[in-house]
Design an enzyme around this catalytic site. Structure first.
Site, PDB file in Angstrom:
ATOM      1  N   GLN A  75      35.098  34.385  41.970  1.00 16.39           N
ATOM      2  CA  GLN A  75      35.640  35.167  40.270  1.00 16.39           C
ATOM      3  C   GLN A  75      35.768  33.499  39.292  1.00 16.39           C
ATOM      4  OE1 GLN A  75      36.198  37.740  39.366  1.00 16.39           O
ATOM      5  NE2 GLN A  75      35.765  38.434  40.789  1.00 16.39           N
ATOM      6  N   SER A  76      34.729  32.819  38.734  1.00 16.58           N
ATOM      7  CA  SER A  76      34.895  31.412  38.554  1.00 16.58           C
ATOM      8  C   SER A  76      34.474  31.681  36.487  1.00 16.58           C
ATOM      9  CB  SER A  76      33.561  30.709  38.968  1.00 16.58           C
ATOM     10  OG  SER A  76      33.377  29.576  37.266  1.00 16.58           O
TER      11      SER A  76
END
Ligand SMILES: *Cc1c(COP(=O)(O)O)cnc(C)c1O
Length: 314
Positions: A75-76
């Site tokens: 989920q960067s």
């Protein structure tokens, strides 16, 4: 000093970002709390990575890159914004992400799906495996490629936050305290150096949301950035302060982080995120409760973005 303006930069965002007073929260915490809206940097869902990418992608372009690799967790925010920025500049982004966190089509994964971004997951805890995988793919493609490290946190990326300190000073804003989240270190390193140059009297507080050794990472990155600027500033323990807000783990919501998110939403109608800014604001609240701010102090909180995380991680 080599002037900031001498470093090539592409325009990706909308600057300066606003500074607002949080009137209700200031009353609750008995001090003057302001927010620097870097969640409104104007690309994707906004966030701190836009300032870093303006320098990093200018370098990629100068080097003739056709493909831009970067990495992070599933989920960067950094990876998502790199994809958005590279695409806009006509370079092909390839994200080589750690298979850690929420890999389903939610949050930033949904946004990457909408952009048609190529995402590759590697089941590893070691970024060296990831950089090797980038080289393997890159060499196979046979076109010039550019690798951006996790979080865009190298000296060039950190310049973005030296520049943010300059921007705050140009906005005529004085803060006694500047509070930010620290995840890969570039934002904090840039702000500490930038405060030294442009914001005399401002102490920077880094709220650590990961368990890496930031007492080593932050100064190392700061000195690298200082070398790039050809300066040799005197930085002492008094110039910055680190606090551990990681809680149950990186990208795992914490109770006090979630309370901070609710407080900000309820009182100010502003949304923090569960991975970075919620935990960082919990650190600011903790400092206020410990009596570390005076009633007349001006405390500036950097809202570094992360909205996508609300729809995946929380
Ligand atoms: C990456 C990120 C941070 C941390 O910045 P670093 O420069 O990596 O320390 C803070 N907030 C958000 C929302 C981020 O995406």
């Amino acid at each position: 000093m080599k002037p900031l303006s001498s470093f090539p930069k592409v325009s990706l965002g909308i600057f300066p970002t606003p500074i607002q007073k949080l009137e209700n929260i200031s009353k609750i915490l008995h001090t003057n709390v302001y927010i620097k809206r870097d969640d409104l940097t104007g690309l994707g869902l906004g966030g701190n990575k836009v300032r870093k990418l303006e320098y990093l992608l200018a370098d990629a372009r100068l080097q003739g890159a056709q493909v831009v690799f970067t990495t992070g967790g599933a989920q960067s925010n950094h990876a998502m914004l790199t994809a958005a920025a590279a695409g806009r500049l006509g370079m092909k982004p390839i994200l080589v992400l750690k298979k850690r966190g929420v890999t389903e089509r939610r949050g930033n994964q949904l946004l990457e799906f909408l952009m048609g971004t190529e995402v590759i997951f590697v089941d590893t805890d070691d970024y060296n495996d990831i950089y090797e995988e980038m080289d393997r793919i890159g060499k196979g493609l046979g076109v010039p490629y550019y690798r951006i490290p996790c979080g865009g946190s190298n000296a060039l990326g950190s310049l973005g936050y030296v520049d943010c300190a300059r921007e705050i000073s140009e906005q005529g804003f004085h803060a006694d305290h500047l509070v930010c989240a620290e995840g890969s270190g570039g934002t904090m390193a840039g702000l500490v150096l930038g405060a030294k140059l442009f914001l005399p009297g401002t102490r920077v507080h880094g709220m650590m949301v990961d368990s890496d050794p930031f007492d080593i990472i932050t100064p190392a990155l700061m000195w690298e950035t200082a070398a790039l600027l050809e300066i040799n500033p005197e930085i002492t323990e008094n110039d910055f302060h680190l606090m551990d807000l990681c809680g149950p783990g990186y990208a795992v919501p914490s109770g006090e982080g979630n309370e901070a998110i609710s407080l900000m939403a309820r009182e100010e109608g502003i949304f923090l995120d569960p991975v970075y800014t919620g935990k960082a604001f919990a650190g600011l609240i903790r400092m206020a409760e410990e009596g570390r701010f005076r009633e007349t102090d001006r405390v500036l909180f950097l809202h570094s973005g992360g909205t996508g995380g609300l729809f995946a991680v929380l």
